[in-house]
Each structure stands twice: as structure tokens, then as C-alpha cells.
Design a protein around this motif. Structure first.
Motif, PDB file in Angstrom:
ATOM      1  N   GLU A   1      -9.632 -45.289  29.327  1.00  0.00           N
ATOM      2  CA  GLU A   1      -9.217 -46.163  30.423  1.00  0.00           C
ATOM      3  C   GLU A   1      -9.835 -47.550  30.310  1.00  0.00           C
ATOM      4  OE1 GLU A   1      -8.451 -42.733  33.854  1.00  0.00           O
ATOM      5  OE2 GLU A   1     -10.311 -43.892  33.838  1.00  0.00           O
ATOM      6  N   ARG A   2     -11.055 -47.614  29.812  1.00  0.00           N
ATOM      7  CA  ARG A   2     -11.721 -48.903  29.647  1.00  0.00           C
ATOM      8  C   ARG A   2     -11.303 -49.618  28.371  1.00  0.00           C
ATOM      9  NH1 ARG A   2     -16.986 -49.046  32.558  1.00  0.00           N
ATOM     10  NH2 ARG A   2     -17.846 -50.284  30.865  1.00  0.00           N
ATOM     11  N   GLY A   3     -10.693 -48.885  27.444  1.00  0.00           N
ATOM     12  CA  GLY A   3     -10.381 -49.465  26.149  1.00  0.00           C
ATOM     13  C   GLY A   3      -8.935 -49.862  25.937  1.00  0.00           C
ATOM     14  N   LEU A   4      -8.003 -49.322  26.739  1.00  0.00           N
ATOM     15  CA  LEU A   4      -6.599 -49.688  26.579  1.00  0.00           C
ATOM     16  C   LEU A   4      -6.405 -51.182  26.809  1.00  0.00           C
ATOM     17  CD1 LEU A   4      -6.155 -46.594  26.648  1.00  0.00           C
ATOM     18  CD2 LEU A   4      -4.109 -47.023  27.994  1.00  0.00           C
ATOM     19  N   VAL A   5      -5.548 -51.798  25.993  1.00  0.00           N
ATOM     20  CA  VAL A   5      -5.333 -53.244  26.059  1.00  0.00           C
ATOM     21  C   VAL A   5      -3.888 -53.531  26.473  1.00  0.00           C
ATOM     22  CG1 VAL A   5      -5.476 -55.436  24.836  1.00  0.00           C
ATOM     23  CG2 VAL A   5      -7.032 -53.558  24.216  1.00  0.00           C
ATOM     24  N   LEU A   6      -3.732 -54.263  27.558  1.00  0.00           N
ATOM     25  CA  LEU A   6      -2.403 -54.706  27.987  1.00  0.00           C
ATOM     26  C   LEU A   6      -2.084 -55.997  27.238  1.00  0.00           C
ATOM     27  CD1 LEU A   6       0.049 -54.361  29.866  1.00  0.00           C
ATOM     28  CD2 LEU A   6      -1.212 -55.680  31.590  1.00  0.00           C
ATOM     29  N   LEU A   7      -1.157 -55.918  26.296  1.00  0.00           N
ATOM     30  CA  LEU A   7      -0.831 -57.064  25.451  1.00  0.00           C
ATOM     31  C   LEU A   7       0.213 -57.971  26.077  1.00  0.00           C
ATOM     32  CD1 LEU A   7      -0.633 -55.302  21.953  1.00  0.00           C
ATOM     33  CD2 LEU A   7      -2.567 -56.535  22.954  1.00  0.00           C
ATOM     34  N   LYS A   8       1.153 -57.386  26.788  1.00  0.00           N
ATOM     35  CA  LYS A   8       2.222 -58.163  27.405  1.00  0.00           C
ATOM     36  C   LYS A   8       2.625 -57.510  28.720  1.00  0.00           C
ATOM     37  CE  LYS A   8       7.003 -59.730  26.798  1.00  0.00           C
ATOM     38  NZ  LYS A   8       8.206 -59.752  25.935  1.00  0.00           N
ATOM     39  N   ASN A   9       2.964 -58.320  29.706  1.00  0.00           N
ATOM     40  CA  ASN A   9       3.418 -57.797  30.995  1.00  0.00           C
ATOM     41  C   ASN A   9       4.355 -58.818  31.636  1.00  0.00           C
ATOM     42  OD1 ASN A   9       3.670 -56.048  33.144  1.00  0.00           O
ATOM     43  ND2 ASN A   9       1.834 -56.785  34.180  1.00  0.00           N
TER      44      ASN A   9
ATOM     45  N   VAL B   1       4.371 -56.852  15.588  1.00  0.00           N
ATOM     46  CA  VAL B   1       5.215 -56.501  16.729  1.00  0.00           C
ATOM     47  C   VAL B   1       6.366 -57.496  16.866  1.00  0.00           C
ATOM     48  CG1 VAL B   1       3.493 -55.210  18.034  1.00  0.00           C
ATOM     49  CG2 VAL B   1       3.526 -57.689  18.195  1.00  0.00           C
ATOM     50  N   PRO B   2       7.254 -57.587  15.879  1.00  0.00           N
ATOM     51  CA  PRO B   2       8.350 -58.550  15.961  1.00  0.00           C
ATOM     52  C   PRO B   2       9.307 -58.267  17.111  1.00  0.00           C
ATOM     53  CG  PRO B   2       8.711 -57.005  14.152  1.00  0.00           C
ATOM     54  CD  PRO B   2       7.318 -56.770  14.643  1.00  0.00           C
ATOM     55  N   TRP B   3       9.256 -57.075  17.652  1.00  0.00           N
ATOM     56  CA  TRP B   3      10.127 -56.647  18.743  1.00  0.00           C
ATOM     57  C   TRP B   3       9.537 -56.949  20.121  1.00  0.00           C
ATOM     58  CZ3 TRP B   3       6.594 -53.670  21.003  1.00  0.00           C
ATOM     59  CH2 TRP B   3       5.650 -53.042  20.191  1.00  0.00           C
ATOM     60  N   ALA B   4       8.302 -57.448  20.181  1.00  0.00           N
ATOM     61  CA  ALA B   4       7.605 -57.597  21.460  1.00  0.00           C
ATOM     62  C   ALA B   4       8.329 -58.522  22.430  1.00  0.00           C
ATOM     63  CB  ALA B   4       6.179 -58.097  21.228  1.00  0.00           C
ATOM     64  N   SER B   5       9.008 -59.539  21.913  1.00  0.00           N
ATOM     65  CA  SER B   5       9.689 -60.473  22.803  1.00  0.00           C
ATOM     66  C   SER B   5      10.876 -59.838  23.513  1.00  0.00           C
ATOM     67  CB  SER B   5      10.172 -61.690  21.998  1.00  0.00           C
ATOM     68  OG  SER B   5      11.081 -61.292  20.975  1.00  0.00           O
ATOM     69  N   ASN B   6      11.294 -58.677  23.058  1.00  0.00           N
ATOM     70  CA  ASN B   6      12.464 -58.021  23.642  1.00  0.00           C
ATOM     71  C   ASN B   6      12.122 -56.941  24.661  1.00  0.00           C
ATOM     72  OD1 ASN B   6      14.197 -59.541  21.917  1.00  0.00           O
ATOM     73  ND2 ASN B   6      13.808 -58.083  20.259  1.00  0.00           N
TER      74      ASN B   6
ATOM     75  N   TRP C   1      -7.847 -60.704  22.906  1.00  0.00           N
ATOM     76  CA  TRP C   1      -6.748 -60.814  23.864  1.00  0.00           C
ATOM     77  C   TRP C   1      -6.663 -59.572  24.741  1.00  0.00           C
ATOM     78  CZ3 TRP C   1      -3.227 -64.435  25.335  1.00  0.00           C
ATOM     79  CH2 TRP C   1      -2.073 -64.002  26.011  1.00  0.00           C
ATOM     80  N   GLY C   2      -6.283 -59.761  25.992  1.00  0.00           N
ATOM     81  CA  GLY C   2      -6.070 -58.642  26.894  1.00  0.00           C
ATOM     82  C   GLY C   2      -5.725 -59.144  28.279  1.00  0.00           C
ATOM     83  N   LEU C   3      -4.689 -58.592  28.891  1.00  0.00           N
ATOM     84  CA  LEU C   3      -4.253 -58.993  30.220  1.00  0.00           C
ATOM     85  C   LEU C   3      -4.789 -58.038  31.281  1.00  0.00           C
ATOM     86  CD1 LEU C   3      -0.519 -59.833  29.398  1.00  0.00           C
ATOM     87  CD2 LEU C   3      -2.490 -61.380  29.397  1.00  0.00           C
ATOM     88  N   SER C   4      -4.594 -58.415  32.534  1.00  0.00           N
ATOM     89  CA  SER C   4      -5.108 -57.652  33.657  1.00  0.00           C
ATOM     90  C   SER C   4      -4.073 -57.643  34.772  1.00  0.00           C
ATOM     91  CB  SER C   4      -6.421 -58.278  34.149  1.00  0.00           C
ATOM     92  OG  SER C   4      -6.852 -57.664  35.356  1.00  0.00           O
ATOM     93  N   TYR C   5      -4.293 -56.803  35.790  1.00  0.00           N
ATOM     94  CA  TYR C   5      -3.425 -56.791  36.961  1.00  0.00           C
ATOM     95  C   TYR C   5      -3.948 -57.691  38.073  1.00  0.00           C
ATOM     96  CZ  TYR C   5      -1.106 -52.727  34.891  1.00  0.00           C
ATOM     97  OH  TYR C   5      -0.422 -51.883  34.056  1.00  0.00           O
TER      98      TYR C   5
END
Length: 465
Positions: free
Chosen positions: A72-80, A223-228, A324-328
Motif C-alpha cells: 500500500e505504501r509502495g504502489l505508484v499512481l503514474l497517471k490519473n 508505456v506508449p499506450w498511456a495517453s489512451n 514520480w508519483g501522484l496522490s489523491y
């Protein structure tokens, strides 16, 4: 002191070590130090005072909880994109797609691989030691059903792309568990997801804009598909509580606070050695006859500037940078000061939770030359901290920006600059050692103490290059 393992040409412990002590080739203080470090750890873990009982019961549930908390502490939110996550609970229909997402989460192969009770073990088809493919007993499908409370959750293994596209149409949320398996003694081919998964992701995302991809991998992937897709989570190999951690992030019980420990390249051509040899033409694994000729691999291309420092030196833009890492929630920084006492450089500042959720901020400190010309000393991570903050709370964070390689001493000049990366993973900004203030939160660490900010300051974790 050699390991004494099978890789050594001769034995170094036992009688050879006693002889070395008698002859003065090994000082007794060296032995005392080695024993001290072992005993210190055994006492700290309680093994000496409460030795384990052979044949005793193992608290597997406690171990699973520890594994889940670590994940739970290690998962990285790359895009949201558009705040797709956290997803609402009680949706009408969720589609889960993944090879064995109904059974478990992928683990890496090799000598570090473990098989907890209930694991799925598949032969990989490779003639290698420790080459079985293991899935730890933590089902993403079951976890999503339990955490999300959706009226209906459908599962497909993803092998039939047409069926996956049809199922994704009209769903409130689609979660793809993508996987990339690595093992000891196996060279990875390329940097993309294998087995047609990129095509699967592209087609499903085209059918449903609320597609979330969770990457289970042993490191960085392209991750060339990330923009989709709407959101991307890097779960790495999340362990025996990994599915529950993934579901917790998906539905907001867990705020993602992990930061990338590696760089996700935009393409393989950004790497120091993009060309690869066909693994069928060469091998040097134990218990195997050598195949092919002996060849040299140059390691002086990047020198000591490995990983993110290579990207900085070559001025390359990765897809997702190191750290890099995003948050809520959102965070703000103020009152940045940098002080130096010889080789000891300290960075002090205030971090404020400006959002509506109690969450953890992860400020990072990078050091470099203010007038860096792209050569020589490239910016590098010197320290980071993890600060839990209630909504609206501010706290002083005190980072000793030192590292074993002398990073701080090289940064000790009038042109010194500290680069701080925001806890939400935004692009770093370089700031000189002048306090900065804001009317919306405390201006300095002194202000936070005056306002009675709670929480005991603890030393930041310091990382060498």
C-alpha cells in the motif's frame, strides 16, 4: 572476506580463517565487528530473548498484513486523468482483465522468489534455475469485488482480445492487470509489455474511456499506450497482500504515496545500450554449457551516471521520471532553507496538505550545481522524507542532504542549489537557498511550531547516488 559460497575458488572460513587469525593476516577486531553486527540484529529482532520454536505455528495472516501494508505504501499512481481514481463504490459493472487476475498477483523469478501457501506455480518453459512463474495468493478479482461493492464484476483473462473489447463496452470501470515477468539468468527482450498486451490495452481503451491499467513488473516498462487510458498504477511485484493494496488504491481506502525508484523510458532508444543480443545465441548461466562466443559489454558509456542521472546528463525526457508519483490530495511547500556546515548540508521546509484528505507527502531533495552546464556533476537525489498530514495540516520536514559518495561536499559552494520535487510528483523546480513564503500556509518551520503543528520530526532517509 569472501562469501565461502560455491562461487569461490576455495574455502575461506573454518580452519583457513583460524589460520589467518593466528598468522595475523586477519585482525581479531574484524571478526569482532562482523559478529557484533550479526548479534545486534538478532537482539533487535528478539531472536535471542524469544527464540523461535522448531515446529511452532507461523502467523501467516500477520505476515500477509505486513506484506499488504508494504504494498500500500509502495504502489505508484503514474497517471490519473480527470480524477478517474479513486473510483466510486457501488458501480453497476466493473470488468477485470488479466491473465491470472482471478487467482493471484505476479512474482519475480530467481533465487529471491518465494511461494507462499496457496501460490500458483507455472513452469515457464525456460531451462533455468528457479525459473518457475509464481503467482502469489492474492486475487485482484476477489479484492476488487470486496472493496468496490459493484453490482457486477466480470472477469476475462485477456487472451481473447475481441471478447475483452466486447466486455469493456458500456462498463463503468475497466481494470487491466498487465504483467511483465523477469527472472534471474534471463535477459529481458525490449522494454514493452510482452504477449500482445499493448494491443489489448489499446483496443480496450478505445472501447471504454474509463480504463485503468495496473502494471505488475520487475521494473520500468515503456508505456506508449498511456495517453489512451484514464489511469496507470505501477504495482511492481506487490506480494501476498498485493491485490488488497491495489483495490485499496483503486477505490480510495489507500492514498497512493509511492514514488518511482526507477525511470520509465519513453522508448528503448533512450537507454545506454538499446541493442540486444538474441538470448538463444549466448548464455553464461550456472549448470549450462556456454553457448556462443565470449564478448565484451562496455560499461563506460554512462559511467557512474546510471538510471535517472543518465537521463539528466543526456537531457532525455522519459515518460515517467525517477521519483514520480501522484496522490489523491494536494500539497504545498514553503519556507525552503538550505544550510551547510562543512560536508553536512541540511534542507528545511514546510509541507502543507492543501487538500481535503489526510494523506502522506513525500518531499524529495536533489542536489546539483546552480550553473550546471550539462556535464560533470548532474543533479541527484540526496534525501527524502515521508510526512503524514491531516487535511489542512502543516509540518516542518528536516532533510539531511548527505550521501556516502561525497555528494554534499561537492555541492558546498556559493552556487549551491537545492532542487525539490513536489509530493504529487510534479516537475521539479530549482530554488536557491532563500526562504519562500505563502499567505495560505506557514512561511517557515518556526511558524509551524508557533501554530502548534503536531507530530514529532524524524530524520529523513538519506540516499547515496
Amino acid at each position: 572476506m569472501q562469501s565461502g559460497a560455491d562461487f569461490d575458488a576455495e574455502h575461506y572460513f573454518g580452519e583457513p580463517l583460524r589460520a589467518a587469525l593466528r598468522e595475523g593476516r586477519v585482525p581479531p577486531e574484524r571478526i569482532d565487528d562482523m559478529i557484533h553486527r550479526q548479534l545486534r540484529t538478532l537482539f533487535r529482532l528478539g531472536v535471542i530473548d524469544n527464540p523461535p520454536t522448531p515446529g511452532g505455528l507461523i502467523d501467516l495472516a500477520a505476515g500477509r498484513r505486513i506484506a499488504q501494508r508494504a504494498s500500500e505504501r509502495g504502489l505508484v499512481l503514474l497517471k490519473n486523468e480527470a480524477d478517474t481514481l479513486p473510483a466510486a463504490q457501488g458501480l453497476d459493472r466493473i470488468v477485470v482483465i488479466g491473465r491470472h487476475a482471478d487467482i493471484g498477483v505476479l512474482a519475480g523469478g530467481g533465487s529471491s522468489a518465494v511461494t507462499p501457501e496457496g501460490s500458483l506455480v507455472e513452469p515457464s518453459g525456460l531451462d533455468r534455475v528457479w525459473s518457475d512463474r509464481v503467482y502469489h495468493p492474492s486475487s485482484p478479482l476477489d479484492a476488487i469485488r470486496a472493496e468496490g461493492g459493484a453490482r457486477r464484476v466480470d472477469f476475462l483473462d485477456g487472451t481473447d482480445h475481441d471478447a475483452a473489447v466486447t466486455a469493456a463496452e458500456g462498463a463503468d470501470l475497466v481494470v487491466i492487470l498487465a504483467e511483465e515477468w523477469r527472472a534471474e539468468g534471463l535477459d529481458r527482450q525490449g522494454v514493452g509489455l510482452p504477449d500482445g498486451q499493448e494491443d489489448l490495452i489499446g483496443r480496450v481503451a478505445a472501447a471504454n474511456s474509463r480504463t485503468v491499467v495496473v502494471i505488475e513488473s520487475g521494473g520500468a516498462v515503456s508505456v506508449p499506450w498511456a495517453s489512451n487510458v484514464a489511469a496507470v498504477i505501477a504495482a511492481f511485484y506487490p506480494g501476498s497482500g498485493g491485490a488488497e493494496a491495489i483495490a485499496g488504491v483503486l477505490f480510495g481506502r489507500v492514498n497512493p504515496s509511492g514514488r518511482l525508484p526507477v525511470t520509465f523510458p519513453a522508448q528503448a532508444g533512450q537507454l545506454p545500450r538499446p541493442e540486444q543480443r538474441d538470448p538463444a545465441t549466448t548464455t553464461s548461466n550456472p549448470n549450462q554449457e556456454r553457448i556462443g562466443e565470449i564478448f565484451e559489454v562496455p560499461y563506460d558509456i554512462e559511467g557512474s551516471d546510471v538510471g535517472y542521472r543518465w537521463f539528466a546528463r543526456e537531457e532525455l525526457t522519459p515518460h515517467y521520471p525517477f521519483g514520480w508519483g501522484l496522490s489523491y490530495t494536494t500539497f504545498a511547500f514553503s519556507g525552503l532553507t538550505v544550510t551547510a556546515d562543512g560536508a553536512d548540508v541540511r534542507v528545511q521546509g514546510v509541507v502543507t496538505n492543501t487538500g481535503a484528505r489526510a494523506r502522506a507527502a513525500v518531499p524529495q531533495v536533489y542536489v546539483g550545481r546552480a550553473n550546471w552546464d550539462g556535464a560533470g556533476f548532474v543533479p541527484r537525489l540526496a534525501a527524502f522524507d515521508r510526512v503524514h498530514l491531516e487535511a489542512g495540516q502543516s509540518r516542518c520536514t528536516w532533510n539531511p542532504a548527505s550521501s556516502p559518495d561525497g555528494t554534499t561536499s561537492r555541492a558546498r559552494s556559493a552556487s549551491r542549489a537545492a532542487t525539490t520535487r513536489s509530493a504529487s510528483g510534479r516537475t521539479p523546480s530549482t530554488r536557491t537557498a532563500r526562504p519562500r513564503s505563502s499567505n495560505s500556509h506557514p512561511r517557515s518551520c518556526t511558524d509551524t511550531r508557533r501554530r502548534g503543528a503536531r507530530g514529532r520530526r524524524r530524520p529523513a532517509r538519506s540516499i547515496g547516488s
